[in-house]
Motif scaffolding. Structure first.
Motif, PDB file in Angstrom:
ATOM      1  N   PRO A 137      27.907  35.457  37.209  1.00  0.00           N
ATOM      2  CA  PRO A 137      28.675  35.058  38.394  1.00  0.00           C
ATOM      3  C   PRO A 137      28.031  33.866  39.089  1.00  0.00           C
ATOM      4  O   PRO A 137      26.806  33.732  39.097  1.00  0.00           O
ATOM      5  CB  PRO A 137      28.621  36.298  39.297  1.00  0.00           C
ATOM      6  CG  PRO A 137      27.396  37.030  38.870  1.00  0.00           C
ATOM      7  CD  PRO A 137      27.204  36.741  37.407  1.00  0.00           C
ATOM      8  N   THR A 138      28.843  32.992  39.658  1.00  0.00           N
ATOM      9  CA  THR A 138      28.330  31.886  40.472  1.00  0.00           C
ATOM     10  C   THR A 138      29.285  31.659  41.635  1.00  0.00           C
ATOM     11  O   THR A 138      30.486  31.868  41.503  1.00  0.00           O
ATOM     12  CB  THR A 138      28.259  30.559  39.682  1.00  0.00           C
ATOM     13  OG1 THR A 138      29.570  30.231  39.221  1.00  0.00           O
ATOM     14  CG2 THR A 138      27.315  30.622  38.512  1.00  0.00           C
ATOM     15  N   LEU A 139      28.755  31.264  42.752  1.00  0.00           N
ATOM     16  CA  LEU A 139      29.596  30.934  43.904  1.00  0.00           C
ATOM     17  C   LEU A 139      29.290  29.542  44.457  1.00  0.00           C
ATOM     18  O   LEU A 139      30.191  28.799  44.803  1.00  0.00           O
ATOM     19  CB  LEU A 139      29.420  31.974  45.024  1.00  0.00           C
ATOM     20  CG  LEU A 139      30.069  33.340  44.748  1.00  0.00           C
ATOM     21  CD1 LEU A 139      29.624  34.368  45.776  1.00  0.00           C
ATOM     22  CD2 LEU A 139      31.595  33.227  44.742  1.00  0.00           C
ATOM     23  N   CYS A 140      28.006  29.190  44.518  1.00  0.00           N
ATOM     24  CA  CYS A 140      27.675  27.896  45.116  1.00  0.00           C
ATOM     25  C   CYS A 140      27.507  26.816  44.052  1.00  0.00           C
ATOM     26  O   CYS A 140      27.226  25.675  44.379  1.00  0.00           O
ATOM     27  CB  CYS A 140      26.430  27.988  45.992  1.00  0.00           C
ATOM     28  SG  CYS A 140      24.918  28.329  45.102  1.00  0.00           S
ATOM     29  N   TYR A 141      27.642  27.205  42.794  1.00  0.00           N
ATOM     30  CA  TYR A 141      27.440  26.244  41.707  1.00  0.00           C
ATOM     31  C   TYR A 141      28.755  25.587  41.314  1.00  0.00           C
ATOM     32  O   TYR A 141      29.802  26.235  41.262  1.00  0.00           O
ATOM     33  CB  TYR A 141      26.842  26.977  40.499  1.00  0.00           C
ATOM     34  CG  TYR A 141      26.792  26.136  39.245  1.00  0.00           C
ATOM     35  CD1 TYR A 141      25.784  25.193  39.064  1.00  0.00           C
ATOM     36  CD2 TYR A 141      27.760  26.274  38.250  1.00  0.00           C
ATOM     37  CE1 TYR A 141      25.745  24.414  37.927  1.00  0.00           C
ATOM     38  CE2 TYR A 141      27.728  25.502  37.111  1.00  0.00           C
ATOM     39  CZ  TYR A 141      26.723  24.565  36.954  1.00  0.00           C
ATOM     40  OH  TYR A 141      26.685  23.788  35.836  1.00  0.00           O
ATOM     41  N   LEU A 142      28.698  24.273  41.050  1.00  0.00           N
ATOM     42  CA  LEU A 142      29.854  23.571  40.499  1.00  0.00           C
ATOM     43  C   LEU A 142      29.330  22.449  39.617  1.00  0.00           C
ATOM     44  O   LEU A 142      28.412  21.731  40.010  1.00  0.00           O
ATOM     45  CB  LEU A 142      30.721  22.998  41.634  1.00  0.00           C
ATOM     46  CG  LEU A 142      32.146  22.608  41.247  1.00  0.00           C
ATOM     47  CD1 LEU A 142      32.978  23.834  40.895  1.00  0.00           C
ATOM     48  CD2 LEU A 142      32.823  21.858  42.393  1.00  0.00           C
ATOM     49  N   ASN A 201      21.588  26.116  44.847  1.00  0.00           N
ATOM     50  CA  ASN A 201      21.084  27.482  44.630  1.00  0.00           C
ATOM     51  C   ASN A 201      20.853  28.274  45.896  1.00  0.00           C
ATOM     52  O   ASN A 201      19.765  28.754  46.146  1.00  0.00           O
ATOM     53  CB  ASN A 201      19.837  27.491  43.723  1.00  0.00           C
ATOM     54  CG  ASN A 201      18.773  26.487  44.131  1.00  0.00           C
ATOM     55  OD1 ASN A 201      18.113  26.660  45.146  1.00  0.00           O
ATOM     56  ND2 ASN A 201      18.624  25.443  43.343  1.00  0.00           N
ATOM     57  N   VAL A 202      21.887  28.440  46.686  1.00  0.00           N
ATOM     58  CA  VAL A 202      21.728  29.183  47.931  1.00  0.00           C
ATOM     59  C   VAL A 202      22.420  30.539  47.942  1.00  0.00           C
ATOM     60  O   VAL A 202      22.030  31.407  48.715  1.00  0.00           O
ATOM     61  CB  VAL A 202      22.230  28.375  49.153  1.00  0.00           C
ATOM     62  CG1 VAL A 202      21.352  27.157  49.360  1.00  0.00           C
ATOM     63  CG2 VAL A 202      23.671  27.981  49.000  1.00  0.00           C
ATOM     64  N   CYS A 203      23.446  30.743  47.103  1.00  0.00           N
ATOM     65  CA  CYS A 203      24.166  32.009  47.238  1.00  0.00           C
ATOM     66  C   CYS A 203      23.414  33.150  46.570  1.00  0.00           C
ATOM     67  O   CYS A 203      23.509  34.284  46.982  1.00  0.00           O
ATOM     68  CB  CYS A 203      25.582  31.898  46.687  1.00  0.00           C
ATOM     69  SG  CYS A 203      25.680  31.931  44.891  1.00  0.00           S
ATOM     70  N   VAL A 226      15.138  34.639  39.509  1.00  0.00           N
ATOM     71  CA  VAL A 226      15.315  33.187  39.614  1.00  0.00           C
ATOM     72  C   VAL A 226      16.802  32.842  39.500  1.00  0.00           C
ATOM     73  O   VAL A 226      17.559  33.543  38.833  1.00  0.00           O
ATOM     74  CB  VAL A 226      14.511  32.425  38.530  1.00  0.00           C
ATOM     75  CG1 VAL A 226      13.037  32.765  38.613  1.00  0.00           C
ATOM     76  CG2 VAL A 226      15.053  32.717  37.142  1.00  0.00           C
ATOM     77  N   PRO A 227      17.236  31.766  40.179  1.00  0.00           N
ATOM     78  CA  PRO A 227      18.636  31.377  40.107  1.00  0.00           C
ATOM     79  C   PRO A 227      18.950  30.704  38.767  1.00  0.00           C
ATOM     80  O   PRO A 227      18.362  29.676  38.433  1.00  0.00           O
ATOM     81  CB  PRO A 227      18.782  30.382  41.265  1.00  0.00           C
ATOM     82  CG  PRO A 227      17.420  29.839  41.478  1.00  0.00           C
ATOM     83  CD  PRO A 227      16.436  30.898  41.068  1.00  0.00           C
ATOM     84  N   ALA A 228      19.878  31.291  38.028  1.00  0.00           N
ATOM     85  CA  ALA A 228      20.217  30.750  36.708  1.00  0.00           C
ATOM     86  C   ALA A 228      20.826  29.365  36.816  1.00  0.00           C
ATOM     87  O   ALA A 228      20.644  28.526  35.940  1.00  0.00           O
ATOM     88  CB  ALA A 228      21.189  31.697  36.003  1.00  0.00           C
ATOM     89  N   CYS A 229      21.537  29.095  37.922  1.00  0.00           N
ATOM     90  CA  CYS A 229      22.309  27.858  38.006  1.00  0.00           C
ATOM     91  C   CYS A 229      21.442  26.617  38.112  1.00  0.00           C
ATOM     92  O   CYS A 229      21.909  25.521  37.837  1.00  0.00           O
ATOM     93  CB  CYS A 229      23.256  27.914  39.198  1.00  0.00           C
ATOM     94  SG  CYS A 229      22.400  28.005  40.775  1.00  0.00           S
ATOM     95  N   SER A 230      20.188  26.776  38.549  1.00  0.00           N
ATOM     96  CA  SER A 230      19.389  25.569  38.740  1.00  0.00           C
ATOM     97  C   SER A 230      18.094  25.593  37.940  1.00  0.00           C
ATOM     98  O   SER A 230      17.463  24.556  37.770  1.00  0.00           O
ATOM     99  CB  SER A 230      19.051  25.381  40.216  1.00  0.00           C
ATOM    100  OG  SER A 230      18.282  26.461  40.670  1.00  0.00           O
TER     101      SER A 230
HETATM  102  S1  FES Z   1      25.378  30.045  41.854  1.00  0.00           S
HETATM  103 FE1  FES Z   1      24.687  30.183  43.884  1.00  0.00          FE
HETATM  104  S2  FES Z   1      22.556  30.377  43.570  1.00  0.00           S
HETATM  105 FE2  FES Z   1      23.271  30.032  41.565  1.00  0.00          FE
END
Ligand code: FES
Ligand SMILES: Cc1cc2nc3c(=O)[nH]c(=O)nc-3n(C[C@H](O)[C@H](O)[C@H](O)COP(=O)(O)O)c2cc1C
Ligand code: SF4
Ligand code: SF4
Ligand code: SF4
Ligand code: FES
Lengths: 335, 631
Positions: free
Chosen positions: A58-63, A70-72, A86-90
């Motif tokens: 799942p991601t919410l703040c990533y685009l 990486n805040v959500c 750790v945040p996967a998106c960053s």
């Molecule tokens: S998607 Fe929001 S912290 Fe990674």
């Protein structure tokens, strides 16, 4: 037939801009995801590695088109040797990383993040978030019934530091009246999860206008113009790129907002048609969302190289003329 | 970037306040009159220069806040124009700090600490009295504040008087009469030293209220405090000052790093990271532009050692920074001090000037071929700015939001450059290491925790203050040093490491206060806080204050901390009032889950530790005893 005319004919234009020379192949690193050894490009994030293996994250703040903030924290994964998740998106992959995406720790954090959001923010127009909530069995009602919404402007006037001690029996939320201060779009910050995407789109990631920024601190943090002035007084140029990236419907076309208010918004009756913006030579792709033979909003596909989903005011909002010829079409907006 | 200004034009006074920091504008772009010869009618000159000075945003805001007691819109626009900062971003920065205000405040504001050490020393009744005499808090004449770093003399107050010659007065112990007088009188002076006398106008020979051991010959870190005039470089030199820097120059940068490695010095700012490794990483960086930062933001509730060091021995802090710069070949340093420390800031600023004038800072120091200079930057009321990456953002003129790590400061720190950031106390340990040698230093303390350590002892003890001991002392012995609990009362709880630390009960008095000893007991040394609560204390009230602190001080960036700190506070309030949702067992498991997501998924140490103290108290100390009968 041989073309022997006197006139020089230029070669046909390439269908797409010439591509850059191929980059050096990025190195491949080996990581372990959920017990499976996988080889991925060293330039990837953990998220890209997971998605390439079909692992749902799942991601919410990533685009894709924005710098990760990486805040959500809904995308967190467990990384062997790391004290925290750790945040996967960053987080970039590194050789030998051992990653778990579905451990109890990961599930708990994701569920709690979703509960925290759902208990404080109105997610009714965020279908993606709704899906995650169901998937992670979030129970936002555990925190008590929602506290009374704040009056207009109250949250915007909050100063950092001391707050009034809550009684604790009701869950504090960001609920507040919707901001309707222009003809083109509305800002309903009761639905804002503070993902920073609109700020990024308004700033260096797309528009470079910097009309909005995060203000305040802690739970009182919010998206704001300077001094909370109405949008028409601010630097906003109504490109609508913030609307395009908002994951929760907090930023919404005025047309969509009014139809939702009137109960006439019905996505099942809508079609989406891609076309090229008629206004200038850039050639942005527009997706026209049409209901009952009227354009109700305009977006742009993320994967088109020209725009990466971003437009300007003309392509985004300048569609009323399309309806102009209809005998019963009274102009409803002056913008 | 489209800058759009809509507010009123700045007044002459507002311009003057801003120009006092930024200098006069160099072009029309930066808010000055248009010079038609140089700029023509339409060109924009000076944009690049303006943008490259964004780090002056905070100093400019301070100048305006100090001058007017708030930040008028015309002045804010003028700052934005001068620095090419979008007004929306500047608004975001101003609203991040609680010492700044965008709405008019009285020129004089009394900030009253109602944090934990002051709560048990009458802070609430002080607030009640001010409410009576100055009107309600919402009128703006007084405001509640988190810990002011004066806990040894609780309750504490800080009075900020704006105006042409702004003044800051710290009062501790504070009484309502003094606060009211300090708000009204411009004659109190910029700083009112609590114990000044005609012979000793700076009051430095009376530090017994902060350093009860003052004058003891065995002190290594506090040795000069109360004995050597902190405003005199000569006195510093006469008492062995700068011998360590001379030694450093003898052995060279690699030699210095070797000594610091050998000393096994661990950072004193809370995270206990080996200082030698940090310096070594920066010294090896490929990027040649490097920074040294002294983290003097000290805002952890219960912590005041850095203030005492800076007020009492400012040159030692500078010497430590200079040695760090020499070892890592860094030419610029910043000392980031919390905005609530006026005396320490003044002493540090004076020390920087004196050192520069005498060639201990600046170009080609001691003819040793290295240059280093230090700039002092004031925080503006935000605990989170003590977190190292938030501190970088704050200096850079951004909101003090922590960055995700990696990359770490040694690779990507201030302005994206390799950066050494150390706590004040860490840096003050450096000169003794060089003078006596790293190996000898490592002989002090225990195997895992070397050297002397400062503890901030406060609360219910007879002689609160900063105590210097060798690592290894037990908790009980330290409390005994501070005179034990007065009035023959029993200890109910001890808070170790501040709000981000843990509570322990009296059964832990045998615990050695070392990194390894506290870790074994699931406690922490943290920033060296030892706050003692006797049996008269309402622990529930203290816990709610701790929860409120984190809710107030969360930067708001990440969901686990932004919402988790709110939910945690609400839950404690329910337990306190005996109105749980479901039953207590459900509430306890919910509290554990809130704690876990904050610990596991928050970006920075604030969220990661925001539940530690509360959970430890709930597990061991039963702060919310179940009512006898249901209501
Ligand atoms: S998607 Fe929001 S912290 Fe990674
Ligand atoms: C919320 C938070 C607040 C902090 N505040 C301070 C502080 O006021 N002073 C300080 O020296 N370190 C503080 N730290 C620790 C710093 O991030 C950093 O670890 C420290 O300055 C490094 O110096 P050291 O190695 O000398 O300890 C804080 C950390 C967090 C997470
Ligand atoms: S519409 Fe465009 S300019 Fe206006 S706030 Fe949104 S992103 Fe910024
Ligand atoms: S308004 Fe939308 S895009 Fe902006 S922060 Fe809120 S949820 Fe994100
Ligand atoms: S943990 Fe709290 S203080 Fe740290 S980044 Fe997240 S919200 Fe900000
Ligand atoms: S000064 Fe009041 S708690 Fe520290």
């Amino acid at each position: 037939m041989i073309d022997d005319s006197l006139w020089f004919r230029p070669p046909p234009r390439p269908g797409s801009p010439p591509s850059a020379p191929p980059k050096a192949e990025p190195a491949v690193v080996e990581v372990v995801i959920d017990g499976q050894k996988v080889e991925v490009s060293s330039s990837w994030t953990i998220l890209e590695a997971c998605r390439s293996r079909g692992i749902d994250t799942p991601t919410l703040c990533y685009l894709e088109s924005l710098t990760p903030v990486n805040v959500c924290r809904v995308c967190v994964v467990e990384l062997a040797g790391s004290r925290t998740l750790v945040p996967a998106c960053s987080r970039r992959v590194e050789p030998g990383m051992e990653i778990r995406t579905d451990s109890p720790r990961v599930r708990l954090s994701r569920r709690m993040v979703l509960e925290f959001l759902a208990s404080s923010v109105d997610l009714s127009t965020a279908p993606q978030a709704q899906e995650y909530l169901a998937q992670y069995e979030a129970r936002p009602e555990r925190y008590g019934s929602p506290a009374t919404p704040t009056p207009a402007g109250e949250r915007d006037a909050r100063e950092p530091g001391h707050h009034h001690l809550p009684e604790g029996t009701a869950a504090e939320t960001v609920a507040q009246p919707v901001k309707v201060d222009n003809d083109l779009y509305v800002r309903d910050y009761s639905k804002c999860i503070l993902c920073y995407k609109c700020v990024e789109a308004c700033g260096t990631d797309a528009q470079n206008t910097f009309a909005i920024a995060v203000a305040g601190r802690g739970f009182d943090a919010r998206i704001s113009t300077e001094g909370d002035i109405p949008l028409p007084d601010s630097a906003c140029v109504y490109c609508g790129n913030c609307i395009g990236v908002c994951p929760t419907g907090a930023l919404m076309f005025r047309s969509e907002y009014e139809m939702r208010q009137a109960g006439t918004w019905d996505e099942s009756r809508q079609t989406s048609t891609d076309t090229i913006c008629p206004y200038c030579g850039v050639g942005c792709t527009l997706s026209l969302h049409v209901q009952d033979n009227r354009i109700v909003k305009v977006t742009s596909p993320m994967d088109v190289e020209v725009t990466h989903g971003h437009l300007c005011i003309k392509g985004r909002f300048g569609f009323d003329f399309v309806h102009g010829g209809e005998p019963d079409a009274e102009p409803t907006r002056d913008g | 970037m489209d800058l759009r200004f809509h507010g009123p034009e700045p007044t002459a006074d507002e311009r003057a306040a801003v120009d006092s920091v930024l200098g006069p504008p160099i072009s029309a772009w930066a808010g000055g009159p248009r010079d038609l010869v140089a700029e023509g009618h339409s060109s924009a000159v000076g944009g690049h220069e303006a943008r490259s000075r964004r780090d002056l945003l905070l100093p400019a805001l301070h100048a305006v806040q100090d001058r007017f007691g708030w930040i008028p819109p015309g002045a804010l626009d003028y700052i934005c124009r001068r620095l090419t900062v979008p007004p929306a971003e500047a608004h975001g920065v101003v609203t991040f700090y609680h010492l700044f205000s965008l709405s008019p405040r009285p020129e004089a504001v009394a900030h009253i600490c109602d944090d934990i050490a002051c709560r048990i020393k009458g802070a609430e009744s002080l607030c009640a009295e001010l409410n009576h005499r100055l009107g309600p808090e919402s009128d703006g004449s007084w405001r509640r504040s988190p810990c002011l770093g004066l806990c040894e003399r609780a309750p504490a107050a800080l009075v900020l008087n704006g105006g042409e010659s702004p003044e800051a007065v710290t009062l501790a112990p504070a009484v309502a009469d003094d606060i009211v007088a300090a708000r009204q009188s411009a004659s109190v002076g910029w700083v009112k030293p609590t114990e000044a006398s005609p012979e000793d106008p700076v009051g430095f020979t009376h530090p017994t209220s902060s350093v009860p051991q003052s004058g003891s010959p065995t002190l290594r870190l506090l040795g000069r405090i109360g004995r050597v005039d902190p405003e005199s470089l000569d006195a510093y030199l006469a008492s062995g000052g700068y011998a360590a820097l001379n030694r450093a120059i003898e052995i060279g940068p690699a030699g210095v790093i070797g000594e610091v490695m050998a000393s096994k010095l661990m950072g004193r700012g809370g995270a206990a990271f080996p200082t030698g490794r940090k310096w070594d990483a920066v010294a090896r960086a490929t990027d040649r532009t490097r920074y040294v930062i002294c983290n003097a933001d000290e805002s952890e509730p219960g912590t005041f050692k850095d203030r005492v060091l800076m007020e009492g021995d400012p040159f030692a802090v500078l010497e430590g920074m200079t040695i760090a710069a020499f070892a890592t070949v860094s030419e610029r340093g910043y000392l980031y001090i919390r905005g609530e420390y006026p005396l320490a800031a003044r002493r540090m600023a004076a020390a920087i000037d004196a050192a520069r004038a005498a060639g201990w800072l600046g170009e080609n120091i001691r003819n040793a071929g290295f240059s280093f200079d230090v700039e002092l930057r004031r925080g503006a009321g935000a605990y989170i700015c003590g977190e190292e990456t938030a501190l970088f953002n704050s200096i850079e003129g951004k909101r003090g939001e922590p960055r995700n790590k990696p990359p770490f400061p040694v690779q990507f720190g201030l302005f994206g450059r390799p950066t050494v950031i150390n706590n004040v106390e860490t840096l003050v340990n450096v000169p003794p290491i060089l003078v006596q040698g790293g190996a000898a230093y490592a002989g002090i303390g225990t195997l895992g925790s070397t050297g002397p350590k400062l503890f901030c002892v406060s609360g219910h003890v007879a002689r609160p203050g900063v105590y210097e001991v060798d690592f290894g002392i037990t908790l009980g012995d330290l409390i005994a040093m501070a005179g034990g609990v007065p009035g023959g009362k029993n200890i109910r709880a001890i808070l170790l490491g501040g709000a981000a630390g843990v509570f322990v009960g009296p059964e832990k008095l045998d615990m050695p206060l070392t990194f390894e000893g506290t870790r074994a007991a699931a406690a922490t040394v943290g920033s060296g806080v030892v706050m003692v609560f006797d049996e008269s204390v309402d622990l529930g009230d203290i816990l709610v204050r701790v929860a409120a602190f984190f809710r107030d001080e969360s930067c708001g960036q990440c969901v686990p901390c932004r919402v988790g700190t709110v939910r945690q506070e609400e839950l404690l309030q329910r337990l306190r009032s005996g109105r749980p949702i479901g039953d207590r067992a459900e509430e306890m498991s919910l509290l554990r889950e809130i704690g876990q997501v904050m610990r596991d998924a928050s970006i920075c140490g604030l969220g990661q530790t925001a539940s530690n103290a509360i959970e430890s108290a709930l597990v061991m100390l039963d702060p919310f005893p179940e009512p006898e009968a249901d209501r």
